[in-house]
Design an enzyme around this catalytic site. Structure first.
Site, mmCIF file in Angstrom:
data_model
loop_
_atom_site.group_PDB
_atom_site.id
_atom_site.type_symbol
_atom_site.label_atom_id
_atom_site.label_comp_id
_atom_site.label_asym_id
_atom_site.label_seq_id
_atom_site.Cartn_x
_atom_site.Cartn_y
_atom_site.Cartn_z
ATOM 1 N N LYS A 56 0.857 -1.185 0.000
ATOM 2 C CA LYS A 56 0.000 0.000 0.000
ATOM 3 C C LYS A 56 0.894 1.236 0.000
ATOM 4 O O LYS A 56 1.916 1.266 0.701
ATOM 5 C CB LYS A 56 -0.893 -0.015 1.252
ATOM 6 C CG LYS A 56 -1.875 1.145 1.331
ATOM 7 C CD LYS A 56 -2.767 1.030 2.561
ATOM 8 C CE LYS A 56 -3.821 2.114 2.632
ATOM 9 N NZ LYS A 56 -4.684 1.996 3.818
ATOM 10 N N SER A 92 -9.613 2.173 2.842
ATOM 11 C CA SER A 92 -8.728 2.902 1.972
ATOM 12 C C SER A 92 -7.714 2.017 1.241
ATOM 13 O O SER A 92 -7.085 2.483 0.287
ATOM 14 C CB SER A 92 -7.946 3.944 2.793
ATOM 15 O OG SER A 92 -7.132 3.323 3.761
ATOM 16 N N SER A 101 -9.835 -0.156 7.116
ATOM 17 C CA SER A 101 -9.281 -0.101 5.761
ATOM 18 C C SER A 101 -8.617 -1.366 5.248
ATOM 19 O O SER A 101 -8.226 -1.411 4.084
ATOM 20 C CB SER A 101 -8.290 1.050 5.653
ATOM 21 O OG SER A 101 -8.991 2.235 5.435
#
Ligand code: GLN
EC number: 6.3.5.7
Length: 489
Positions: free
Chosen positions: A80, A155, A179
């Site tokens: 990420k 997210s 997330s």
């Protein structure tokens, strides 16, 4: 081995094939890079660099040949874009950091590299991890591989989409309020957020420091266990909130018996707001657990709904402080046109931050300001403690807690329009565990409307990741939801 099969292998299978020299790290990396390129339309990646990835893969092959291989030697993974990396740009999904390159690797990244992981690149996410649909990325949204008109969740949307589309066997993620769990649920894969403090936050671009936690998304609980074992452990010199708990091998107890396991089912997770299709899949999963010998225990988490206002005060408060570092002076974007220093700060931040980030900075600054601190921030902190106490009360009667991850399946991209509240409300089932610092995970347990995946959330008491992974693994041994794939993938 036919390279065409490589993306169907789990991390555990890939690691074994690499170890047995049935396949090389270079061949594996190249295969996934090609897939990522072919599926660029999903928008999952923000940065790739074939030369860097292949260099890492060649080094892995050399260690495999020399017999000095790590446990995950040659296994490719993507990170990420919240984790800083020396070899790839780090943007946190923000224009503020466009093109930024960190001089060091995040602890989680370097620990995985030490175990032999090869990095495929950086994955799209909501700006500074603020969001639930990946639509707050400053660059482009991510599409859900199950239905490209839908959000992959957020997210960590890029992480979940990449794993679901088999562009990477696994990916790191971060979870501040859901997330990892929510995108895993929306994309039909498995994801775990460990206990707060289990994995180091060093090198994770900070959003809300008392909540931010690194974790992992993969197709199976076994893979999550394998990867988490390399990611966790104390980091006393670099993250003072990392727990002084030795690294653990989470794979050791995966097969443990779950006969007699007490699964707490919170009534507040099954109220009016829960869509019937999600409820049906979750109920069926609970039945499956009963068939596996577990016992369902009704419990109550009475302050579940309050977790929304509490989280959306505390997280913005911490964000407003963390994001003050982006002032155009030290790193990242700086406005080109300004009159004086104050104007430079203002122009830089006006240009660099997106709407949701600005909204949170304003809310956070407001709730921390003199006169409002007691009314909002302090109250929120008190209720946060009560939410944590509610869990401790519940864990007197059960070993793990189970329920939905999100009230609905993945919604349409743009479906919440310009209504941030609609996103906030959809976080109701993931926020409580985050506020309490508890480990939580999502595993695929079926499909809802329009054949979109549904995840089951498992929440454990502090430091019971091994148990959660065991409970998820036993389910996956008895079912095949985790093996389903989006059409055309
Ligand atoms: N959806 C939540 C938010 O927007 C959680 C995000 C996260 O866990 N990073 O803050």
């Amino acid at each position: 081995m036919q390279s065409i099969d490589l993306h169907d292998l789990t991390v555990a299978e890939l690691a074994a094939s690499l170890r047995d020299r049935k396949v090389s790290a270079v061949e594996t990396a190249q295969h996934f890079l090609n897939r990522a390129q072919a599926q660029a339309g999903l928008g999952a990646f923000l940065d790739t660099d074939e030369a860097v990835t292949l260099r890492q893969a060649r080094a892995a092959d050399a260690r495999l040949a020399a017999g000095t291989a790590g446990r995950l030697e040659g296994v490719p993974m993507a990170h990420k874009d919240i984790f800083v990396t020396r070899d790839f740009a780090t943007t946190a999904g923000s224009r503020m950091l466009a093109g930024y390159r960190s001089p060091f690797d995040a602890t989680v990244v370097s620990r995985l590299a030490d175990a032999g992981v090869v990095t495929l690149g950086k994955l799209n996410c909501d700006e500074f991890a603020m969001g639930s649909a990946n639509e707050n990325s400053a660059f482009h949204p991510v599409k859900n591989p199950w239905d490209t008109s839908r959000t992959p969740g957020g997210s960590s949307g890029g992480s979940a989409a990449a794993v679901a589309a088999r562009l990477a066997p696994a990916a790191t993620g971060t979870d501040t309020g859901g997330s990892i769990r929510q995108p895993a649920s929306f994309c039909g894969i498995t994801g775990i957020k460990p206990t707060y403090g289990r994995a180091s936050r060093y090198g994770m671009v900070a959003f809300a420091s008392s909540l931010d936690q690194a974790g992992v998304l993969a197709r199976t609980a076994e893979d999550c266990a394998l990867l988490l074992s390399s990611m966790c452990g104390p980091d006393p010199d670099r993250d003072s909130t990392s727990l002084d708990v030795p690294a653990e091998d989470f794979t050791r107890t995966l097969d443990a018996d779950i006969n007699g396991l007490r699964i707490g089912v919170p009534s507040e997770f099954f109220g009016e707001g829960l869509a019937p299709d999600v409820r049906a899949a979750v109920d069926a999963a609970l039945k499956q657990y009963e068939a596996l010998g577990a016992r369902l225990v009704p419990i109550s988490l009475p302050r579940t709904e309050l977790s929304i206002p509490v989280y959306y005060i505390i997280a913005p408060a911490e964000a407003s402080s963390n994001l003050s570092r982006f002032d155009g002076v030290k790193f990242g974007h700086r406005a080109k046109n300004f009159t004086d220093l104050t104007d430079m700060y203002e122009q830089t931040r006006a240009e660099g931050f997106g709407d949701e980030v600005k909204r949170r900075i304003m809310i956070g600054t407001y709730v921390l300001s003199h006169g409002y601190y007691d009314a909002y921030y302090l109250q929120a902190q008190k209720i946060r403690r009560m939410i944590a106490d509610d869990f401790q009360q519940a864990f007197k009667d059960c070993d793990v807690i189970a329920g939905p991850v999100a009230p609905t399946v993945a919604w349409e991209l743009g479906g919440h329009g310009n209504d941030p509240l609609a996103d906030y409300l959809a976080d109701v089932f993931t926020l409580p565990a985050s506020l309490a610092g508890l480990p939580g995970m999502s595993l695929p347990v079926g499909f809802g409307a329009r054949n979109l995946p549904v995840g089951l959330q498992l929440i454990g008491n502090h430091l019971t990741e091994a148990r959660l992974l065991n409970v998820a693994h036993r389910f996956q041994q008895a079912t095949d939801w985790h093996t389903r794939r989006p059409q055309g993938i």
